[in-house]
Every structure is written in structure tokens, then in C-alpha cells.
Write an enzyme that holds these catalytic residues in place. Sequence first.
Site, short mmCIF file in Angstrom:
data_model
loop_
_atom_site.label_atom_id
_atom_site.label_comp_id
_atom_site.label_asym_id
_atom_site.label_seq_id
_atom_site.Cartn_x
_atom_site.Cartn_y
_atom_site.Cartn_z
N ASP A 58 -21.52 12.90 63.79
CA ASP A 58 -21.81 11.83 62.84
C ASP A 58 -20.51 11.03 62.66
O ASP A 58 -19.53 11.25 63.39
CB ASP A 58 -22.36 12.38 61.51
CG ASP A 58 -21.32 13.09 60.66
OD1 ASP A 58 -20.18 13.30 61.15
OD2 ASP A 58 -21.63 13.44 59.51
N CYS A 96 -18.86 17.07 62.78
CA CYS A 96 -19.09 16.27 61.57
C CYS A 96 -17.86 16.47 60.70
O CYS A 96 -16.82 16.91 61.20
CB CYS A 96 -20.41 16.63 60.88
SG CYS A 96 -20.53 18.30 60.22
N THR A 101 -17.21 18.58 58.25
CA THR A 101 -16.89 20.00 58.10
C THR A 101 -17.34 20.87 59.27
O THR A 101 -16.92 22.02 59.37
CB THR A 101 -17.59 20.56 56.85
OG1 THR A 101 -19.01 20.39 57.04
CG2 THR A 101 -17.14 19.84 55.59
N HIS A 119 -19.69 37.35 72.64
CA HIS A 119 -20.63 38.21 71.90
C HIS A 119 -21.94 37.51 71.54
O HIS A 119 -22.99 38.13 71.54
CB HIS A 119 -19.98 38.72 70.61
CG HIS A 119 -18.95 39.77 70.84
ND1 HIS A 119 -18.38 40.51 69.83
CD2 HIS A 119 -18.37 40.21 72.00
CE1 HIS A 119 -17.49 41.37 70.34
NE2 HIS A 119 -17.47 41.19 71.64
N HIS A 125 -24.65 43.37 73.22
CA HIS A 125 -24.73 42.00 72.69
C HIS A 125 -26.02 41.31 73.16
O HIS A 125 -26.61 40.52 72.43
CB HIS A 125 -23.50 41.20 73.09
CG HIS A 125 -22.23 41.85 72.63
ND1 HIS A 125 -21.91 41.97 71.30
CD2 HIS A 125 -21.23 42.47 73.33
CE1 HIS A 125 -20.75 42.61 71.19
NE2 HIS A 125 -20.33 42.93 72.40
C1 RB5 Z 1 -20.47 13.14 55.83
O1 RB5 Z 1 -19.85 12.58 54.72
C2 RB5 Z 1 -20.35 14.65 55.77
O2 RB5 Z 1 -21.15 15.15 54.74
C3 RB5 Z 1 -20.73 15.26 57.10
O3 RB5 Z 1 -19.90 14.76 58.09
C4 RB5 Z 1 -20.64 16.76 57.20
O4 RB5 Z 1 -19.41 17.21 56.74
C5 RB5 Z 1 -21.77 17.52 56.65
O5 RB5 Z 1 -21.82 18.75 56.76
#
Ligand code: RB5
Length: 150
Positions: free
Chosen positions: A8, A65, A67, A98, A133
Site C-alpha cells: 500500500d 505496508c 507495519t 519451518h 514441519h
Molecule cells: C496505512 O496508514 C497503514 O495503516 C497500513 O500501511 C498498515 O500499516 C496497516 O497494517
Amino acid sequence: MRVAVGSDHGGFKLKTEIIAYLEEHKIDYRDFGTYSEESVDYPDFARVVAEAVARGEYQRGILCCGTGIGVCIAANKIPGIRAALCHDTFSARMAGEHNMANIITLGERVIGPGLARDIVGAWLGATFAGGRHARRLDKIAALEREYCRC
Ligand code: RB5
């Protein structure tokens, strides 16, 4: 090996870095977007990458993304996908050895580009260990069959 790549807006810059790594290592890939830092919804990109991997068109997928969490959750909704959030090289290697993770996810707001490159390399270089595994992956697949309503 063909690698499907997606992000994203929050992972766009990290995706660009990972694509540079894939090109430097002559690894075949396709960029499924997004193609700018304009705000988008991460499930849309997790979906197309995960579907391409689940169909067997790509052997591996890499999703970014902010996180790494959102794309991981979304990708794991697609039957046949084992997506692993990896922010260290040990986890990345284990995800391959694994868990036979066919997708890894990374967070641009969590790690830097150098570590991300090492993580991708550790995962792509790992070989599934099989044995006990494999039995555990069979049990994950059985869970999926039991609970998937598709
Ligand atoms: C976008 O602002 C953010 O929420 C997305 O990139 C991600 O971290 C969601 O898990």
C-alpha cells in the site's frame, strides 16, 4: 522462481527498495502496485499478490505496508497462503525452513531498507526442512479446509 510484489502507500518506498534488491539479484518479479504514495487500502494489494501466489503463477510473494501487519492479515485469508510477518533475519529463515511461508510481509515504518534486503535474502535462500514441519503444515491445511467457506 517468480516473485509477486505489492504494497500500500505506507509500504511503497520499502517495496521500491525490495524491487531494487530483486533486480540486482536477477530474480524474476512482477510489481502488483501500488505505484505511488497516494493513500490506498492495503487489502486490495494483499489480495492480488496472494491470489497470484495461490494460483501458482508466482512461487513467492512479498508484501509491504506501514507495519506489515495489515497485509499479513489480509493475505492469510486466501486459501493456500502462509504469510509471515518478518522483521528480523532469524524469523525470515525460519519462515522458510519451518513454515514454508510463501509470502513474507514487512513494515516500512518498522525497519530500514538494509535489514529488509537481508530479510528477503534470508527467506529466499531458506530451504523447507520437511519432516515434522510438513506434518504441521498438513494440519494448517486441514484447519483451512475445515473453516474455509469458499
Ligand atoms: C496505512 O496508514 C497503514 O495503516 C497500513 O500501511 C498498515 O500499516 C496497516 O497494517
